[in-house]
Design an enzyme around this catalytic site. Structure first.
Site, PDB file in Angstrom:
ATOM      1  N   ASP A  64       0.802  -1.234   0.000  1.00  0.00           N
ATOM      2  CA  ASP A  64       0.000   0.000   0.000  1.00  0.00           C
ATOM      3  C   ASP A  64       0.827   1.272   0.000  1.00  0.00           C
ATOM      4  OD1 ASP A  64       1.063  -0.272   2.528  1.00  0.00           O
ATOM      5  OD2 ASP A  64      -0.792   0.024   3.624  1.00  0.00           O
ATOM      6  N   HIS A  65       2.087   1.192   0.419  1.00  0.00           N
ATOM      7  CA  HIS A  65       2.844   2.431   0.609  1.00  0.00           C
ATOM      8  C   HIS A  65       3.450   2.949  -0.681  1.00  0.00           C
ATOM      9  CE1 HIS A  65       2.269   2.194   4.874  1.00  0.00           C
ATOM     10  NE2 HIS A  65       3.041   3.235   5.066  1.00  0.00           N
ATOM     11  N   ASP A 119       4.762  -0.641  11.162  1.00  0.00           N
ATOM     12  CA  ASP A 119       4.247   0.665  10.774  1.00  0.00           C
ATOM     13  C   ASP A 119       3.756   1.318  12.065  1.00  0.00           C
ATOM     14  OD1 ASP A 119       2.897   2.041   7.968  1.00  0.00           O
ATOM     15  OD2 ASP A 119       2.250   2.754   9.938  1.00  0.00           O
ATOM     16  N   ARG A 379       0.662  13.350   9.626  1.00  0.00           N
ATOM     17  CA  ARG A 379       1.987  13.939   9.895  1.00  0.00           C
ATOM     18  C   ARG A 379       2.258  15.108   8.956  1.00  0.00           C
ATOM     19  NH1 ARG A 379       4.663   8.105  11.084  1.00  0.00           N
ATOM     20  NH2 ARG A 379       3.969   8.140  13.248  1.00  0.00           N
ATOM     21  N   SER A 536       7.822   7.663  12.216  1.00  0.00           N
ATOM     22  CA  SER A 536       7.551   6.337  11.660  1.00  0.00           C
ATOM     23  C   SER A 536       8.348   5.228  12.341  1.00  0.00           C
ATOM     24  CB  SER A 536       7.875   6.329  10.168  1.00  0.00           C
ATOM     25  OG  SER A 536       9.247   6.091   9.988  1.00  0.00           O
ATOM     26  N   ARG A 538      10.028   3.090  10.439  1.00  0.00           N
ATOM     27  CA  ARG A 538      10.975   2.595   9.419  1.00  0.00           C
ATOM     28  C   ARG A 538      12.356   2.352  10.007  1.00  0.00           C
ATOM     29  NH1 ARG A 538      10.334   8.273   6.296  1.00  0.00           N
ATOM     30  NH2 ARG A 538       8.218   7.624   6.764  1.00  0.00           N
TER      31      ARG A 538
HETATM   32  C1  MIC Z   1       4.283   6.850   8.112  1.00  0.00           C
HETATM   33  O1  MIC Z   1       3.109   7.191   8.215  1.00  0.00           O
HETATM   34  O2  MIC Z   1       5.225   7.565   8.478  1.00  0.00           O
HETATM   35  C2  MIC Z   1       4.601   5.507   7.474  1.00  0.00           C
HETATM   36  C3  MIC Z   1       5.120   5.768   6.110  1.00  0.00           C
HETATM   37  O3  MIC Z   1       3.430   4.754   7.386  1.00  0.00           O
HETATM   38  C4  MIC Z   1       5.621   4.772   8.333  1.00  0.00           C
HETATM   39  C5  MIC Z   1       6.036   3.477   7.748  1.00  0.00           C
HETATM   40  C6  MIC Z   1       7.188   3.566   6.809  1.00  0.00           C
HETATM   41  O4  MIC Z   1       7.962   4.517   6.873  1.00  0.00           O
HETATM   42  O5  MIC Z   1       7.331   2.646   6.008  1.00  0.00           O
HETATM   43  C7  MIC Z   1       5.171   4.508   9.758  1.00  0.00           C
HETATM   44  O6  MIC Z   1       4.255   5.151  10.225  1.00  0.00           O
HETATM   45  O7  MIC Z   1       5.781   3.668  10.428  1.00  0.00           O
END
Ligand code: MIC
Length: 665
Positions: A64-65, A119, A379, A536, A538
């Site tokens: 989805d990302h 996530d 965000r 996030s 990540r």
């Molecule tokens: C976000 O909203 O910042 C994300 C993109 O969903 C991240 C996940 C990612 O960086 O892959 C999150 O919230 O962890």
């Protein structure tokens, strides 16, 4: 004893430890969630654990990302993930099927279950009464390999809701109110449990919005009780058997209290560049906006889109503004098509996007330079939209729709009478054909996993040396987000399966040449302020610095998930004993950590260090489990050591359940 809901679910899932705030316990996990941007690294790390099949009752991989498919990179990742999922026993949701958070609440989340997801907005499933926690990909991979999730017992804030929201005021204003009160650091170490007579006035879509953005407070998660609203939702989703009524015991106690009278809230908005920068909409009303974006990771439920459509019915979005709408899932897309919401939005000139994270993570629809973009997302960190000079405001669907109509930020109450909304279809089109079941176990062995040229193995830290002599590579301010370390946007996110490439973008907002400098100075350290690594989950925000030779990060304080990711990848998160030492830090200074290995082995929490030749004290406040991981040079190396030690008895024994083994545990 009267327990709150969080305590009940924790106790029900504890496999080890003592239930005391701050103490680490091991939780049995029922479900895991990965998405494509975090899933490739997590899968590559899972492969290194030597496990044949996932060991958790339900594992789901969503795509989805990043589904822009600019070139071969994303589609290569997608087919890698699909084959991996099939081989190892993971359900696979195809691109276009929807956003993981919405889909998980629709199809899988259950009251009383535990969910760990790669996530930060995994917290969304708290809307159905799950304990749903965001974590790094490696942490999720460990759970998939059969390990419990070790976590310090959080404190619980009881948020008592009373009353009913007034017309035009929405669930987004509830979570913005909490952010206004507590800011982006105000939830660290807490779970927010909602209770009180106002809860029944919030439907599941409303609860989704609130639980999604609880992550913005830095909280561990948020949770609603499972009640009549939950039962209705699960019935509509054709999952009535997943319902159990669940809530806090009568007279349950909480560590802290918040009280929100829903009827007293007003429309709120978070100004650039932080979700915690919240003011009443009336304070910024009249500001010219170039873009209004509705939906995506949050506020993309049927009710969110229906209210915006009703505002725009038979009208047109303002001439000077572009509007985008992103439904949360294929099911929601189908519902808005059936009820005329879709055509009202199209008729008003909105650009309809497919159900995916999209502009929320800078995947397209970047605003013009310096322009104001009003978004219902979660965000607004600087540059997250894809435009470095963006001015992103976060708000509710009613305020976004009013703004789209008028071309300037508008308090929706100015629109007069609240419009009639179409009813959400009682039976949404439940259709799981785009969620692929894994191959049966006896066929899985023959599945080959295709690896495109952009898929590179994740780096690993070396075992911790006896002494560390580092160079300070950069000194950064408070509230650095993981987007500063591994940026959002189409270009950078296409390198999520390639750490050496993504590392070239580390700290580019401060210094586009940082990656070269850090490599020249290696081994290095980063110095940060408060709440370092917010946002996030990540783990690229830890993997990229690791690739650049970073061995330690010293900060005034750390965001929960990022701190955990640093430890898992073998980077030392240290904090200042005297926060004023931060002011003495400069790029290029030497940072000596003599006998660091011995200090960790001894369990010392105060570590002597030399910064530019001057003695300072740093804090190394780790659990025993964390010390073991850091001494080994990260979780993967620790597992391998454990497996080698076990080798004569069982050569192929995977990372099985139980505590991490290591020098310190
Ligand atoms: C976000 O909203 O910042 C994300 C993109 O969903 C991240 C996940 C990612 O960086 O892959 C999150 O919230 O962890």
């Amino acid at each position: 004893m009267a327990d709150n809901l969080v305590t009940k679910i924790f106790k029900d899932h504890m496999e080890g430890g003592t239930y005391e705030p701050g103490e680490e316990v091991s939780l049995r996990i029922d479900q895991t969630l990965l998405q494509d941007a975090t899933g490739t690294m997590a899968s590559l790390q899972f492969e290194r654990m030597g496990v044949d099949r996932v060991q958790v009752p339900l594992a789901v991989q969503y795509v989805d990302h990043n589904i822009i498919q600019l070139d071969h990179k994303n589609p290569d990742d997608h087919i890698f993930l699909q084959a991996f999922a099939s081989k190892y026993g993971v359900y696979f949701s195809k691109p276009g099927n929807g956003i993981c958070h919405y889909l998980h609440v629709e199809r899988f989340a259950k009251p009383g279950a535990t969910l760990i997801g790669a996530d930060s907005h995994t917290t969304t499933s708290g809307a159905l009464g799950s304990i749903a926690i965001g974590a790094g990909g490696l942490d999720v991979a460990l759970v998939m390999a059969g390990r419990p999730f070790d976590i310090a017992v959080p404190k619980v804030v009881g948020v008592e809701l009373t009353g009913k929201l007034q017309d035009w005021v929405t669930p987004k204003d509830v979570i913005l109110e909490l952010l206004r009160r507590r800011g982006v650091r105000g939830g660290a170490g807490y779970v927010f449990e909602f209770h009180g007579s106002g809860v029944e006035n919030l439907d599941v879509t409303a609860r989704i919005t609130i639980c999604n953005m609880i992550a913005e407070l830095g909280a561990t998660t948020g949770i609603f009780p499972s009640d009549e609203r939950t039962r209705q939702w699960l019935e509509e989703q054709q999952r009535p058997d997943d319902f159990t009524e669940l809530g806090a015991d009568e007279g349950a106690e909480y560590d802290e209290h918040e009280q929100i009278d829903l009827s007293e809230l007003e429309p709120l908005i978070a100004k650039p560049h932080s979700p915690g920068n919240v003011v009443p909409v009336s304070e910024v009303a009249g500001t010219k906006a170039s873009q209004a974006c509705l939906g995506s990771s949050v506020n993309s439920g049927f009710e969110d889109l229906a209210v915006a459509a009703a505002v725009l019915r038979n009208e047109s979005v303002s001439e000077g503004l572009v509007m985008t709408v992103t439904p949360g899932s294929r099911q929601i897309l189908d519902s808005i098509a059936q009820t005329g919401v879709y055509s009202d939005l199209v008729g008003a000139g909105a650009r309809m996007l497919e159900p995916a994270c999209g502009p929320c993570v800078g995947m397209g629809q970047a605003p013009p330079s310096d322009a104001v973009s009003v978004r219902t997302f979660n965000r607004n960190f600087p540059g997250r939209s894809g435009t470095q000079t963006d001015q992103v405001y976060l708000t509710s669907p009613t305020t976004a729709a009013a703004t789209a109509l008028k071309g300037v930020i508008t308090d929706p109450r100015e629109l007069g009478d609240y419009p009639d909304l179409p009813e959400s279809p009682a039976n949404p089109a439940v259709d799981d054909r785009q969620i692929l079941a894994p191959a049966p176990e006896d066929e899985a062995g023959g599945i080959e996993i295709p690896r495109g040229p952009n898929i590179k193995p994740p780096p690993e830290a070396p075992e911790l040396d006896d002494n560390l002599d580092l160079t300070v590579t950069i000194v950064v301010e408070d509230d650095i987000s993981t987007g500063d370390l591994a940026p959002d946007g189409v270009e950078v996110m296409s390198f999520r399966s390639n750490v050496p490439e993504i590392a070239k973008f580390t700290f580019r907002r401060f210094d586009p040449e940082y990656h070269e400098k850090a490599q020249e100075m290696a081994p290095g350290a980063i110095v940060g302020g408060e709440n370092y690594g917010q946002g996030s989950s990540r783990e690229h925000a830890a993997l990229a610095p690791l690739h650049l030779g970073i061995r330690a990060v010293i900060a005034k304080s750390f965001a929960r998930i990022h701190r955990r990711n640093l430890v898992s990848q073998g980077i030392l998160p240290l904090s200042f004993n005297d926060p004023e030492d931060y002011d003495r830090c400069e790029e290029g200074q030497e940072l000596e950590l003599p006998e660091i290995r011995k200090h960790l082995e001894n369990g010392d929490t105060e570590i002597p260090a030399k910064l530019g030749g001057e003695e300072i004290t740093l804090l190394a406040e780790y659990s025993q489990r964390e010390r073991g991981i850091l001494l080994s040079g990260g979780v993967l190396r620790q597992i391998r050591k454990g497996n080698e030690a076990d080798a004569p008895a069982s050569k192929t024994e995977p990372a099985s359940t139980g505590q991490d083994q290591g020098a310190g545990s």
